[in-house]
Every structure is written in structure tokens, then in C-alpha cells.
Enzyme design. Structure first.
Site, PDB file in Angstrom:
ATOM      1  N   ARG A 248       7.526  17.361  51.438  1.00 33.00           N
ATOM      2  CA  ARG A 248       6.957  18.693  51.219  1.00 33.00           C
ATOM      3  C   ARG A 248       6.074  19.058  52.403  1.00 33.00           C
ATOM      4  O   ARG A 248       5.292  18.239  52.892  1.00 33.00           O
ATOM      5  CB  ARG A 248       6.136  18.726  49.924  1.00 33.00           C
ATOM      6  CG  ARG A 248       6.978  18.819  48.651  1.00 33.00           C
ATOM      7  CD  ARG A 248       7.657  20.176  48.554  1.00 33.00           C
ATOM      8  NE  ARG A 248       8.379  20.355  47.299  1.00 33.00           N
ATOM      9  CZ  ARG A 248       9.674  20.100  47.141  1.00 33.00           C
ATOM     10  NH1 ARG A 248      10.379  19.623  48.167  1.00 33.00           N
ATOM     11  NH2 ARG A 248      10.263  20.322  45.982  1.00 33.00           N
ATOM     12  N   GLU A 277       7.589  28.762  53.928  1.00 35.08           N
ATOM     13  CA  GLU A 277       9.021  28.827  54.211  1.00 35.08           C
ATOM     14  C   GLU A 277       9.578  30.195  53.816  1.00 35.08           C
ATOM     15  O   GLU A 277       9.236  30.713  52.756  1.00 35.08           O
ATOM     16  CB  GLU A 277       9.759  27.714  53.455  1.00 35.08           C
ATOM     17  CG  GLU A 277       9.349  26.323  53.925  1.00 35.08           C
ATOM     18  CD  GLU A 277      10.069  25.209  53.179  1.00 35.08           C
ATOM     19  OE1 GLU A 277      10.919  25.514  52.302  1.00 35.08           O
ATOM     20  OE2 GLU A 277       9.792  24.043  53.464  1.00 35.08           O
ATOM     21  N   HIS A 296      14.812  23.409  55.711  1.00 32.62           N
ATOM     22  CA  HIS A 296      14.722  22.837  54.361  1.00 32.62           C
ATOM     23  C   HIS A 296      16.132  22.677  53.773  1.00 32.62           C
ATOM     24  O   HIS A 296      16.454  23.154  52.685  1.00 32.62           O
ATOM     25  CB  HIS A 296      13.864  23.704  53.434  1.00 32.62           C
ATOM     26  CG  HIS A 296      13.339  22.936  52.253  1.00 32.62           C
ATOM     27  ND1 HIS A 296      12.179  23.272  51.594  1.00 32.62           N
ATOM     28  CD2 HIS A 296      13.822  21.842  51.593  1.00 32.62           C
ATOM     29  CE1 HIS A 296      11.965  22.427  50.588  1.00 32.62           C
ATOM     30  NE2 HIS A 296      12.958  21.566  50.579  1.00 32.62           N
TER      31      HIS A 296
END
Length: 335
Positions: A248, A277, A296
């Protein structure tokens, strides 16, 4: 025989829906999404909470919920809900105080991402070791420039977070002949773990950082892990070491990381997750030559819906039989 209303809040392939219905004749399917449509690509919008008349109608009836993120005000809108199976591994972005205090059981799909995320972490290591980024730039410039590549064998990888992903990173690292140091919240001094040469508790983090050639973060985001890698920790790493984050983004102080990369406290960073993000276009991380950025994507799988549905169906069988569910989230810890 009482029916079990199962509410679907994700767009699922018809085969997935049939698989859920086949678990038991007691299943009463409540489909709040409707016919499945193949997405052009996996986007954050696909995982957004849905809304509409069907959802308002079905939520009060639901006993079980299956989807990505829960609808807003879930506790008050679904008074009969007993269990929510999320199609995600992390719950930090939707686990609010209301859900924490409620009797609703939450289960995740932790473990499903172990192989793809671990392979991504290994890929980052290999890209740095074999100077893949330089090869790409040289190709664009039609430049023939030889170099000496790093050999991963005998190098040390430090894994912070020895969950399912961390264990797979450790296994793959041992295949490459690397030494593995790992940190786990519940570890004790002198403890052991498979594929790990040295297992240390969190208060021995400095030892892991100062001895590792690659530091890999596979942590969830919790109050305990928030920005746990900051300036002090980065300064404790080797000048030749690389930081890799596939857990994370919020576990790293990004301002401190940018400073560390600009001033060469560490050799580089491979990042697939960020505190915000998508990564803002004005982030300095885009410009740094010693950073490799992933969007991601490490946990993405082309058959993801089928895999999560299979996991849900196994848990649904346990639920109907009154057995303990797999992957129950500890609401206090946040994972």
C-alpha cells in the site's frame, strides 16, 4: 427450508452467477447489476459502489453481500446483512467506524494475489539488477552501451510483511539463491518461517533495513503501518539498496522517499502503489531516473472474477454449513 438472499453488487459473468446459484437450492440471487458486459479494460470505475432502484430494493432483504466495495451506509440500509464477501484483498479504503462496530462479518480474498504480486516484486528486482530501464532507453537512442549486470544470487532481500504475498516473495527469492530476512508483526526473536533465513519482529526493523540489498514492502495500510518507512528508515538502508513497494502506498512517506532518491540515500525504488492514485502528474516520482513506476497493476488477473467467485462459493458452502469462514477480517487491525 429458509432461503438465503445473496446480493450481487459487481458485474459478473453468467457462468459466475450460475456457479453461485449451484451452491445450494436455498440461494436466492439478488442481482443489483444486471447482465454482464465485458469491460474494455480494468478501471477503478468498474470497482465503484453501484446505486439505483434495484440496490435500494434488495439491500433490506440481503443476508449475504458479494462485491468489490460495500454500498454507502451499508449497516442502516441492510439491517438483515450478516456477511460481506469483498472481491478485494484490502479493506482499508472502506472499513469505516460504522462497519467496525457492526456485527457484519467481512471476509476478503487475501492470498489470491500472492503469485501475481510476488512476481511483480521479483520483476522490479530483476529490472534493477539487469538495468532493464537503461536497455530500453539505449534502444530508443540506438545506443550500444555495455554494462555489468548485478547477480541476484547471494544478495539479501528484506521482506516487510510476511503474509501470503511476502511468503511467495520469499519462496521465489530463495529460488534465485538469495538470502531472505523477513519481518512479521507476530514474529519473535529467534523465530522461524519457511523460505526465510532470518525472521525478526517489528522492533528489529533497523537490522532488516541495514542488511538488505532489496527491501520489499507487502504490507496492508493500517494505523500501525501508516508511513512506517520515512526519512529515518530510508537513511538506514544501504546506499546501494532498492525499495520496492507492492503493498500500500500509504506505508511510505513519499516526500521522504523523493528526498532519498534525489540525494542518493538509496539506489532506486520500484513502486506499484502510491498514497494518491492515479499518481498526480506533478509528482516528482515521474521524473526521477532511478524510479520504476507501475499503475497499481501487480494484482490484476484476466480471470479475476472467476477466481473470486470460486473463493466466494467455497465460503458460501461453509456459511450454509455453519462452519468458520475463510479470511475473516480482523476489524480492529484492519486486515
Amino acid at each position: 427450508m429458509n432461503s438465503i438472499p445473496v446480493l450481487l453488487t459487481a458485474s459478473l459473468h453468467n457462468e459466475c452467477k450460475q456457479q453461485i446459484a449451484a451452491v445450494s437450492p436455498r440461494i436466492k440471487m439478488l442481482d443489483a447489476v444486471g447482465p454482464w458486459k465485458p469491460p474494455d479494460k480494468v478501471t477503478p470505475e468498474r470497482m465503484q459502489t453501484i446505486s439505483g432502484e434495484k440496490l435500494d430494493e434488495y439491500l433490506p432483504q440481503a443476508e449475504v453481500l458479494f462485491g468489490y466495495t460495500p454500498p454507502k451506509n451499508l449497516v442502516s440500509r441492510a439491517p438483515n446483512l450478516k456477511w460481506f464477501q469483498t472481491m478485494l484483498a484490502g479493506v482499508d479504503h472502506f472499513l469505516d467506524d460504522e462497519l467496525r462496530k457492526s456485527p457484519i462479518v467481512i471476509t476478503n480474498v487475501s492470498g489470491l494475489h500472492a503469485s501475481p504480486v510476488a512476481e511483480f516484486a521479483i520483476t522490479f528486482m530483476l529490472m534493477f539488477a539487469k538495468q532493464a530501464y537503461s536497455c530500453f532507453l539505449n534502444k530508443q537512442q540506438k545506443k550500444w552501451e555495455r554494462f555489468i549486470a548485478m547477480l541476484l544470487r547471494s544478495k539479501t532481500v528484506g521482506i516487510i510483511g510476511l503474509g501470503s504475498i511476502g511468503r511467495e516473495v520469499a519462496r521465489l527469492s530463495k529460488v534465485l539463491g538469495m538470502k531472505v530476512i523477513a519481518s512479521r508483526r507476530t514474529a519473535k526473536t529467534g523465530g522461524r518461517a519457511q523460505y526465510v533465513d532470518t525472521l525478526v519482529p517489528p522492533d528489529h526493523l533497523d537490522m532488516l533495513l541495514s542488511n538488505s540489498d532489496f527491501v520489499i514492502l507487502t504490507l496492508p495500510h493500517t494505523p500501525e503501518t501508516h508511513q512506517m518507512i520515512g526519512e529515518r528508515e530510508l537513511r538506514n538502508m544501504k546506499l546501494t539498496a532498492y525499495l520496492i513497494n507492492v503493498g500500500r502506498g500509504e506505508t511510505v512517506d513519499e516526500d521522504a522517499l523523493v528526498k532519498a532518491l534525489e540525494q542518493n540515500w538509496i539506489a532506486g525504488a520500484g513502486l506499484d502503489v502510491f498514497s494518491q492514485e492515479p499518481l498526480p502528474i506533478d509528482s516528482k516520482l515521474w521524473e526521477l531516473p532511478n524510479v520504476i513506476i507501475g499503475p497499481h497493476a501487480s494484482g490484476r488477473l484476466d480471470n479475476y472474477d472467476f477466481l473470486t467467485t470460486e473463493f466466494f462459493c467455497e465460503n458460501l458452502k461453509r456459511y450454509i454449513a455453519g462452519r468458520r469462514l475463510r479470511n475473516i477480517v480482523n476489524k480492529k487491525r484492519g486486515y
